[in-house]
Structures are given as structure tokens and as C-alpha cells.
Design a protein around this motif. Structure first.
Motif, mmCIF file in Angstrom:
data_model
loop_
_atom_site.group_PDB
_atom_site.id
_atom_site.type_symbol
_atom_site.label_atom_id
_atom_site.label_comp_id
_atom_site.label_asym_id
_atom_site.label_seq_id
_atom_site.Cartn_x
_atom_site.Cartn_y
_atom_site.Cartn_z
ATOM 1 N N UNK A 1 0.817 -1.287 0.152
ATOM 2 C CA UNK A 1 0.109 0.007 0.107
ATOM 3 C C UNK A 1 0.709 1.321 0.077
ATOM 4 N N UNK A 2 -0.186 2.362 -0.117
ATOM 5 C CA UNK A 2 0.814 3.606 -0.183
ATOM 6 C C UNK A 2 1.490 3.980 1.148
ATOM 7 N N UNK A 3 1.122 3.467 2.149
ATOM 8 C CA UNK A 3 2.015 3.868 3.574
ATOM 9 C C UNK A 3 2.920 2.772 4.003
ATOM 10 N N UNK A 4 3.251 1.842 2.643
ATOM 11 C CA UNK A 4 4.172 0.821 2.820
ATOM 12 C C UNK A 4 4.302 -0.091 4.183
ATOM 13 N N UNK A 5 3.105 -0.438 4.679
ATOM 14 C CA UNK A 5 2.751 -1.186 5.859
ATOM 15 C C UNK A 5 3.672 -2.674 5.481
ATOM 16 N N UNK A 6 4.166 -3.036 6.688
ATOM 17 C CA UNK A 6 4.761 -4.499 6.501
ATOM 18 C C UNK A 6 3.726 -5.710 6.497
ATOM 19 N N UNK A 7 3.657 -6.712 5.851
ATOM 20 C CA UNK A 7 2.716 -7.715 5.956
ATOM 21 C C UNK A 7 3.765 -9.058 5.729
ATOM 22 N N UNK A 8 3.251 -10.145 6.477
ATOM 23 C CA UNK A 8 3.905 -11.175 6.722
ATOM 24 C C UNK A 8 3.073 -12.290 6.195
ATOM 25 N N UNK A 9 3.749 -13.349 5.529
ATOM 26 C CA UNK A 9 3.092 -14.526 5.004
ATOM 27 C C UNK A 9 2.937 -15.567 6.116
ATOM 28 N N UNK A 10 1.859 -16.326 6.301
ATOM 29 C CA UNK A 10 1.775 -17.096 7.588
ATOM 30 C C UNK A 10 2.708 -18.310 7.088
ATOM 31 N N UNK A 11 2.757 -18.864 6.015
ATOM 32 C CA UNK A 11 3.419 -19.913 5.354
ATOM 33 C C UNK A 11 4.920 -19.630 5.899
ATOM 34 N N UNK A 12 5.249 -18.430 5.355
ATOM 35 C CA UNK A 12 6.838 -18.108 5.529
ATOM 36 C C UNK A 12 7.178 -18.147 7.067
ATOM 37 N N UNK A 13 6.276 -17.532 7.878
ATOM 38 C CA UNK A 13 6.626 -17.611 9.496
ATOM 39 C C UNK A 13 6.579 -18.929 9.689
ATOM 40 N N UNK A 14 5.843 -19.857 9.454
ATOM 41 C CA UNK A 14 5.811 -21.334 10.015
ATOM 42 C C UNK A 14 7.275 -21.923 9.449
ATOM 43 N N UNK A 15 7.686 -21.696 8.303
ATOM 44 C CA UNK A 15 9.064 -22.054 7.810
ATOM 45 C C UNK A 15 9.960 -21.571 8.723
#
Length: 66
Positions: free
Chosen positions: A43-57
């Protein structure tokens, strides 16, 4: 606080990801900036997002020591 189980392809906000990992949001932000935890900017605010599968790994690798 308990985080409900997320679908493997689902995106997590910073607080949700920190809760899943059992760490403070500031720690997660530092880890993301250092490249320790994979994240994406959205988004325009460049919020961080994390993928659940990557965090599980990430959790699995951390526990196994690799």
C-alpha cells in the motif's frame, strides 16, 4: 492473547505476526529490517505484511537450528 490459526496463504499484519512468533512488534520490525524474517511492503503507507506460511517455515528452521 491467542492468535487464531491462519491459513497458510494468508497475510498477517505486524501485530499478528509478532503474536504468532511470541515476540514484541519492535523485535519483529528489527528482524524484518535486518532480513531475518521475510516480509513485504504493501500500500501507499508501505505497511509491513508477513505470509503465514513463511513464518511457519521460519519457526521450523529456528527450532531445528538451521
Amino acid at each position: 492473547m491467542t492468535v487464531r490459526r491462519k491459513a497458510r496463504g494468508e497475510w498477517l499484519a505486524v501485530q499478528e505476526a509478532a503474536d504468532l512468533l511470541g515476540i514484541h512488534v519492535n523485535t519483529l520490525t528489527r528482524w524484518a529490517d535486518a532480513g531475518i524474517v521475510p516480509h513485504y511492503r504493501h500500500g501507499p503507507r508501505r505497511d509491513r505484511r508477513f505470509r503465514a506460511a513463511e513464518l511457519e517455515r521460519f519457526i521450523t528452521r529456528s527450532r531445528s537450528g538451521t
